[in-house]
Design a protein around this motif. Structure first.
Motif, PDB file in Angstrom:
ATOM      1  N   ASP A  45       0.848  -1.194   0.000  1.00 24.11           N
ATOM      2  CA  ASP A  45       0.000   0.000   0.000  1.00 24.11           C
ATOM      3  C   ASP A  45       0.883   1.243   0.000  1.00 24.11           C
ATOM      4  OD1 ASP A  45       0.853   0.364   2.634  1.00 24.11           O
ATOM      5  OD2 ASP A  45      -1.058  -0.218   3.511  1.00 24.11           O
ATOM      6  N   SER A  46       0.280   2.411   0.094  1.00 20.59           N
ATOM      7  CA  SER A  46       1.032   3.669  -0.001  1.00 20.59           C
ATOM      8  C   SER A  46       2.011   3.869   1.160  1.00 20.59           C
ATOM      9  CB  SER A  46       0.085   4.860  -0.105  1.00 20.59           C
ATOM     10  OG  SER A  46      -0.779   4.887   1.016  1.00 20.59           O
ATOM     11  N   SER A  47       1.793   3.183   2.282  1.00 14.48           N
ATOM     12  CA  SER A  47       2.741   3.277   3.399  1.00 14.48           C
ATOM     13  C   SER A  47       3.801   2.178   3.321  1.00 14.48           C
ATOM     14  CB  SER A  47       1.999   3.219   4.737  1.00 14.48           C
ATOM     15  OG  SER A  47       1.406   1.949   4.893  1.00 14.48           O
ATOM     16  N   ARG A  48       3.813   1.449   2.194  1.00 11.36           N
ATOM     17  CA  ARG A  48       4.761   0.367   1.898  1.00 11.36           C
ATOM     18  C   ARG A  48       4.563  -0.867   2.780  1.00 11.36           C
ATOM     19  NH1 ARG A  48       6.579   0.771  -3.007  1.00 11.36           N
ATOM     20  NH2 ARG A  48       8.673   0.047  -2.651  1.00 11.36           N
ATOM     21  N   ALA A  49       3.357  -1.039   3.314  1.00 13.00           N
ATOM     22  CA  ALA A  49       3.018  -2.266   4.042  1.00 13.00           C
ATOM     23  C   ALA A  49       2.516  -3.294   3.027  1.00 13.00           C
ATOM     24  CB  ALA A  49       1.941  -1.988   5.083  1.00 13.00           C
ATOM     25  N   GLU A  50       2.963  -4.545   3.173  1.00 11.71           N
ATOM     26  CA  GLU A  50       2.546  -5.597   2.251  1.00 11.71           C
ATOM     27  C   GLU A  50       1.061  -5.898   2.457  1.00 11.71           C
ATOM     28  OE1 GLU A  50       3.196 -10.327   1.878  1.00 11.71           O
ATOM     29  OE2 GLU A  50       5.056  -9.144   1.925  1.00 11.71           O
ATOM     30  N   VAL A  51       0.293  -5.896   1.356  1.00 11.78           N
ATOM     31  CA  VAL A  51      -1.131  -6.201   1.445  1.00 11.78           C
ATOM     32  C   VAL A  51      -1.496  -7.479   0.699  1.00 11.78           C
ATOM     33  CG1 VAL A  51      -1.848  -3.814   1.833  1.00 11.78           C
ATOM     34  CG2 VAL A  51      -1.738  -4.683  -0.495  1.00 11.78           C
TER      35      VAL A  51
END
Length: 165
Positions: A45-51
């Motif tokens: 996602d935009s916060s660079r967390a894997e989704v």
């Protein structure tokens, strides 16, 4: 309703591309593994967390792809045995894909109700898709499904090319 756009770079060896919103802002980042086995695509996602993650199963008679969303395996796409034309099945609880997904023009239904649609954008440099998400709770799943279907298409094209040579 969210309208998202996926545009892949034509000459990208690493398989990196973004998913943008209608304003042109990056919403998701997709990174493919380069020269890695098994082949994977990870969506952040935009916060660079894997989704989500798409993984091609290694060592199977017919190609099979697994899709994880938020750490749970949700979708399996597998090639069915056929002689003339490639046939794939998509297995996901309560979700159905209707339309021509090899041409990237299809609807995604949940329990018979349309929750998203995908259409290929023509006359663009590289592959571009418009993704309309009607149920925002399913946005990550829909994006992961679109990327997975595109992976299946690319794998099928690569197999056809190598068989022809």
């Amino acid at each position: 309703m969210n309208r998202l756009y996926i545009k892949q770079k034509v000459f990208s060896l690493s398989g990196k591309f973004t998913v943008k919103n209608a304003q042109g802002d990056d919403v998701y980042f997709v990174e493919g593994s380069f020269l890695q086995i098994p082949k994977t695509f990870t969506i952040f996602d935009s916060s660079r967390a894997e989704v989500a993650m798409i993984t091609k199963k290694v060592f199977s008679f017919l190609p099979t792809f697994f899709v994880e969303v938020d750490g749970r395996e949700i979708v399996k796409i597998k090639k069915e045995f056929s002689f003339l034309k490639a046939h794939y099945s998509i297995e996901v609880e309560g979700i159905e894909v209707r339309g021509n997904w090899f041409d990237m023009n299809f609807s995604i239904l949940r329990h018979g109700e349309v929750v998203g649609s995908v259409s290929k954008e023509w006359f663009t440099w590289g592959d571009s898709y418009k993704v309309e998400v009607l149920d925002e709770k399913l946005e990550k799943l829909i994006i992961a499904l679109v990327v997975a279907i595109d992976c299946v298409k690319a794998d099928n094209s690569a197999a056809a090319t190598s068989a022809a040579t």
